[in-house]
Write a protein that holds these residues in place. Structure first.
Motif, mmCIF file in Angstrom:
data_model
loop_
_atom_site.group_PDB
_atom_site.id
_atom_site.type_symbol
_atom_site.label_atom_id
_atom_site.label_comp_id
_atom_site.label_asym_id
_atom_site.label_seq_id
_atom_site.Cartn_x
_atom_site.Cartn_y
_atom_site.Cartn_z
ATOM 1 N N GLN A 77 -4.820 11.264 5.138
ATOM 2 C CA GLN A 77 -6.157 10.741 4.869
ATOM 3 C C GLN A 77 -6.203 10.008 3.533
ATOM 4 O OE1 GLN A 77 -9.398 13.568 4.934
ATOM 5 N NE2 GLN A 77 -10.937 11.962 4.845
ATOM 6 N N VAL A 78 -5.556 10.544 2.519
ATOM 7 C CA VAL A 78 -5.521 9.854 1.236
ATOM 8 C C VAL A 78 -4.777 8.526 1.371
ATOM 9 C CG1 VAL A 78 -4.790 9.995 -1.176
ATOM 10 C CG2 VAL A 78 -5.730 12.013 -0.040
ATOM 11 N N MET A 79 -3.711 8.508 2.186
ATOM 12 C CA MET A 79 -3.036 7.233 2.476
ATOM 13 C C MET A 79 -4.020 6.241 3.087
ATOM 14 S SD MET A 79 0.539 8.323 4.300
ATOM 15 C CE MET A 79 1.582 9.635 3.693
ATOM 16 N N GLY A 80 -4.839 6.740 4.016
ATOM 17 C CA GLY A 80 -5.802 5.870 4.685
ATOM 18 C C GLY A 80 -6.845 5.314 3.744
ATOM 19 N N ILE A 81 -7.275 6.124 2.780
ATOM 20 C CA ILE A 81 -8.246 5.641 1.797
ATOM 21 C C ILE A 81 -7.642 4.491 1.006
ATOM 22 C CG2 ILE A 81 -9.579 6.247 -0.250
ATOM 23 C CD1 ILE A 81 -9.608 9.158 0.875
ATOM 24 N N ARG A 82 -6.397 4.659 0.573
ATOM 25 C CA ARG A 82 -5.752 3.602 -0.212
ATOM 26 C C ARG A 82 -5.494 2.366 0.644
ATOM 27 N NH1 ARG A 82 -2.794 8.145 -3.325
ATOM 28 N NH2 ARG A 82 -4.011 8.187 -5.259
ATOM 29 N N ASN A 83 -5.206 2.576 1.913
ATOM 30 C CA ASN A 83 -5.045 1.444 2.829
ATOM 31 C C ASN A 83 -6.361 0.690 2.967
ATOM 32 O OD1 ASN A 83 -3.588 -0.149 4.746
ATOM 33 N ND2 ASN A 83 -4.546 0.988 6.418
ATOM 34 N N ALA A 84 -7.460 1.436 3.071
ATOM 35 C CA ALA A 84 -8.779 0.798 3.169
ATOM 36 C C ALA A 84 -9.088 -0.015 1.922
ATOM 37 C CB ALA A 84 -9.852 1.861 3.389
ATOM 38 N N LEU A 85 -8.747 0.527 0.758
ATOM 39 C CA LEU A 85 -9.046 -0.170 -0.494
ATOM 40 C C LEU A 85 -8.194 -1.426 -0.683
ATOM 41 C CD1 LEU A 85 -9.509 2.934 -2.812
ATOM 42 C CD2 LEU A 85 -11.288 1.330 -2.080
ATOM 43 N N ALA A 86 -7.181 -1.587 0.164
ATOM 44 C CA ALA A 86 -6.399 -2.831 0.140
ATOM 45 C C ALA A 86 -7.109 -3.959 0.876
ATOM 46 C CB ALA A 86 -5.027 -2.597 0.763
ATOM 47 N N TYR A 87 -8.166 -3.610 1.644
ATOM 48 C CA TYR A 87 -8.953 -4.606 2.376
ATOM 49 C C TYR A 87 -10.207 -4.918 1.574
ATOM 50 C CZ TYR A 87 -12.357 -6.292 5.816
ATOM 51 O OH TYR A 87 -13.337 -6.993 6.463
ATOM 52 N N PRO A 88 -10.425 -6.172 1.180
ATOM 53 C CA PRO A 88 -11.575 -6.508 0.336
ATOM 54 C C PRO A 88 -12.919 -6.072 0.912
ATOM 55 C CG PRO A 88 -10.052 -8.351 0.422
ATOM 56 C CD PRO A 88 -9.551 -7.334 1.415
ATOM 57 N N GLY A 89 -13.081 -6.145 2.216
ATOM 58 C CA GLY A 89 -14.341 -5.745 2.820
ATOM 59 C C GLY A 89 -14.660 -4.289 2.584
ATOM 60 N N ASP A 90 -13.658 -3.412 2.703
ATOM 61 C CA ASP A 90 -13.876 -1.993 2.442
ATOM 62 C C ASP A 90 -14.103 -1.729 0.962
ATOM 63 O OD1 ASP A 90 -13.829 -1.150 5.013
ATOM 64 O OD2 ASP A 90 -11.841 -0.279 4.977
ATOM 65 N N THR A 91 -13.376 -2.424 0.111
ATOM 66 C CA THR A 91 -13.566 -2.251 -1.333
ATOM 67 C C THR A 91 -14.987 -2.621 -1.736
ATOM 68 O OG1 THR A 91 -11.236 -2.761 -1.748
ATOM 69 C CG2 THR A 91 -12.737 -2.936 -3.615
ATOM 70 N N LEU A 92 -15.509 -3.683 -1.140
ATOM 71 C CA LEU A 92 -16.848 -4.147 -1.492
ATOM 72 C C LEU A 92 -17.944 -3.242 -0.964
ATOM 73 C CD1 LEU A 92 -16.404 -7.978 -0.853
ATOM 74 C CD2 LEU A 92 -16.888 -6.902 -3.065
ATOM 75 N N SER A 93 -17.782 -2.711 0.246
ATOM 76 C CA SER A 93 -18.954 -2.095 0.863
ATOM 77 C C SER A 93 -18.737 -0.783 1.583
ATOM 78 C CB SER A 93 -19.576 -3.082 1.864
ATOM 79 O OG SER A 93 -18.729 -3.247 2.988
ATOM 80 N N ARG A 94 -17.497 -0.343 1.840
ATOM 81 C CA ARG A 94 -17.351 0.775 2.759
ATOM 82 C C ARG A 94 -16.427 1.894 2.295
ATOM 83 N NH1 ARG A 94 -19.920 2.794 5.882
ATOM 84 N NH2 ARG A 94 -18.769 2.873 7.816
ATOM 85 N N THR A 95 -15.806 1.771 1.117
ATOM 86 C CA THR A 95 -14.888 2.819 0.686
ATOM 87 C C THR A 95 -15.090 3.118 -0.788
ATOM 88 O OG1 THR A 95 -13.257 2.088 2.324
ATOM 89 C CG2 THR A 95 -12.476 3.572 0.596
ATOM 90 N N ALA A 96 -15.363 4.385 -1.096
ATOM 91 C CA ALA A 96 -15.506 4.813 -2.483
ATOM 92 C C ALA A 96 -14.135 4.867 -3.148
ATOM 93 C CB ALA A 96 -16.162 6.191 -2.536
ATOM 94 N N SER A 97 -14.115 4.681 -4.444
ATOM 95 C CA SER A 97 -12.854 4.801 -5.165
ATOM 96 C C SER A 97 -12.314 6.218 -5.014
ATOM 97 C CB SER A 97 -13.052 4.465 -6.644
ATOM 98 O OG SER A 97 -14.007 5.342 -7.229
#
Length: 596
Positions: A484-504
């Motif tokens: 799951q932590v891998m998935g969070i970091r994978n999400a943060l590699a996508y600008p859309g998730d960084t902007l609106s859908r994934t907390a740091s």
């Protein structure tokens, strides 16, 4: 059911081209008189049963071809547009302008790979008698549609989409398995009402031109079959109703009707509001049917027309395939009975079963809905838990439904921008008023609240603390063994998730990210994935695999095309799209069939 043959192959390219009244007496008089001044032998060129999105699209296509149409529904005019009105407005596009803006590289080939890995077609794809034979063909045609004409067609009708593309159903962990390899969930600017609007406008314009006649509060109870062909419908006129959209309406019968036309198009939806039908069709592969569920669709989504059409000879396939959500909240302000709202989660909340045992991959928020559903039913309980933080819900939680997203639905840019600095108001209201939320400053207080809510003391503080602390240790490095932590970091590699859908990335037990929040998640009924088997023209097939003359189907009642275009699972954003595509296809084919 058995069938032996199908007619000659239809290519995908060819397929793509091809009020009730104020008083009961007024309704009865309308039902008794022929429409448009037609002869008694034929009341219209076509009858469409169901005024949801697929029905509106099919009716618009028939009217555009100059056909005279009767559009029937058991609900009052207030519910025009059906379930689509309540939706988040998500649409599946492939290689769209929005994806390219976000740096997403997509292709028809990648989308088809994902569709096949997700659908898992295994019921006679190459066998004309197989349940998946036409579903596969519809899936291939739909992916082509999503990669080519779909966006331009809808944009030409005035639709627009939020520029940040969502990444739903991220999958089970293999490139050729279930899930979206890239973000493809495009939220319509204006949500569900904006998807319905252009087709409602077309149909209302056709009413003004005397090409379409609404027959609200007309419940179809029988398809009329003459010489092996469907030639009309019979049913009951229901008492006029002023029920608001989505509210249950009266089933009091005040009269009968019989209407004739050379073509009938069934677009009546699925079974999601009838929990008994859901349980009766529940597949063993998903465990035992839940004893307790909440409902994601209005009460009129009752599945009646499936059995009615089957009695007229239509073949139902894949009835055990269905799509229910695992992140349901009981609505503190319900519109329909048992009204549930789904959390559309980002990837960071920790997910536990009812006993406090953390789920393993792929049972991660937003990854594999049906696998997680099976894990929940295997636990012996009908609910599960998110354990999360205020920091996570502020950035990652969204709620399904047009009414839960006033910023997007009202096209209010200021409200939308306010998500940057505050938790969306609908989320805060559910946190404050919803019975499924527990908020606490410390973990012992949180566990006490969770056990008090369910009344069973299933959550052990020491066990929950151990699992959360183990996860929290995994964030000290930019690498980890925690999927799951891998998935969070994978999400943060996508600008859309960084902007609106994934907390740091942060520790769940970090006081600065608090307060701590636990959310009880209920199973939420939603979509019927199987249904009436149709060929690539939307013609309903009988047990022998032969089209039934005069009978077409589209939308959820037809498994969104072919009796199950999704196979076992959905990639999301494909239900509205399936109604649009199958409604358009059936409408155009029915118009061609009635050309003079």
């Amino acid at each position: 059911m058995e069938n032996s043959s199908v007619p000659g192959a239809i290519t995908r390219r060819r397929a793509l081209t091809v009020a009730g009244g104020v008083f009961a007496g007024a309704a009865l008089a309308q039902a008794a008189s022929p429409a448009f001044g037609a002869t008694a032998a034929s009341d219209a060129d076509a009858i469409v049963v169901g005024h949801g999105l697929a029905g509106l699209v099919a009716t618009a296509e028939l009217a555009a071809a100059g056909r005279k149409v009767l559009l029937l529904d058991q609900e009052p005019e207030a519910s025009l547009g059906g379930q689509a009105f309540w939706s988040f407005g998500g649409l599946f596009f492939v290689d769209s302008a929005e994806q390219r803006l976000m740096g997403v590289k997509d292709s028809r080939e990648l989308a088809w790979q994902d569709w096949l890995g997700t659908a898992g077609f295994d019921r006679g794809v190459d066998d004309p008698e197989g349940q998946d034979h036409w579903a596969y063909k519809w899936a291939e045609a739909y992916v082509d549609f999503a990669a080519e004409e779909k966006r331009a067609w809808l944009a030409g009708l005035g639709m627009q989409w939020f520029p940040i593309v969502g990444w739903a159903e991220r999958g089970g962990g293999l490139a050729d398995g279930h899930g979206n390899s890239v973000p493809r969930f495009h939220v319509t600017w204006g949500t569900g009402p904006a998807v319905v609007e252009p087709f409602e406008k077309k149909v209302r314009a056709a009413v003004a031109d005397r090409l379409v006649n609404f027959r609200f509060r007309h419940r179809v109870d029988e398809l009329i079959v003459t010489g092996g062909a469907v030639t009309g419908v019979r049913g009951a006129v229901l008492q006029p109703s002023d029920a608001a959209r989505g509210k249950p309406s009266s089933r009091t019968v005040v009269g009968e009707f019989e209407l004739r036309a050379p073509v009938v198009v069934v677009t009546s939806g699925g079974i999601g509001a009838d929990h008994d039908l859901v349980r009766a069709n529940w597949p063993a592969r998903l465990g035992s049917p839940p004893k307790s569920m909440i409902t994601g669709v209005p009460a009129h989504v009752d599945g009646r027309m499936l059995a009615i059409t089957e009695r007229a000879g239509g073949r139902i396939v894949n009835p055990d395939r269905m799509w229910h959500y695992t992140e349901g909240l009981k609505n503190y302000d319900p519109i329909w009975p048992g009204h549930g709202i789904r959390i559309l989660p980002g990837p960071s909340s920790m997910w536990f079963d009812a006993t406090g045992k953390r789920f393993s991959s792929p049972d991660i928020p937003g990854y594999d809905t049906l696998h997680t559903l099976k894990s929940i039913t295997d636990s012996g309980h009908d609910y599960s838990w998110f354990v999360t933080t205020q920091k996570i819900i502020a950035k990652e939680f969204a709620l399904s439904g047009s009414e839960q997203n006033p910023d997007l639905t009202e096209k209010n840019i200021w409200k939308l921008l306010s998500r940057i600095w505050q938790t969306p108001e609908p989320i805060e209201r559910f946190k404050e008023k919803g019975e499924d939320f527990v908020v606490a400053k410390t973990l012992p207080e949180l566990v006490a609240g969770m056990n008090k809510l369910t009344g069973d003391d299933l959550i052990d503080l020491a066990g929950l603390k151990r699992q959360i602390e183990a996860r929290d240790r995994e964030i000290d490095n930019p690498y980890t063994k925690d999927v799951q932590v891998m998935g969070i970091r994978n999400a943060l590699a996508y600008p859309g998730d960084t902007l609106s859908r994934t907390a740091s990335v942060h520790r769940i037990l970090d006081p600065g990210a608090g307060p701590l929040i636990a959310v009880r998640l209920n199973i939420l009924t939603r979509k019927t994935l199987g249904g009436l088997q149709t060929d690539l023209s939307g013609r309903v097939l009988n047990a022998a695999g032969t089209p039934i003359a005069g009978l077409y189907a589209a939308g959820e009642v037809a498994g969104f095309g072919g009796g199950g275009v999704h196979g076992y699972r959905s990639l999301e954003g494909t239900f509205l799209g399936g109604c649009l595509f199958s409604g358009r296809t059936a409408g155009r084919a029915a118009a061609a069939a009635t050309a003079s």
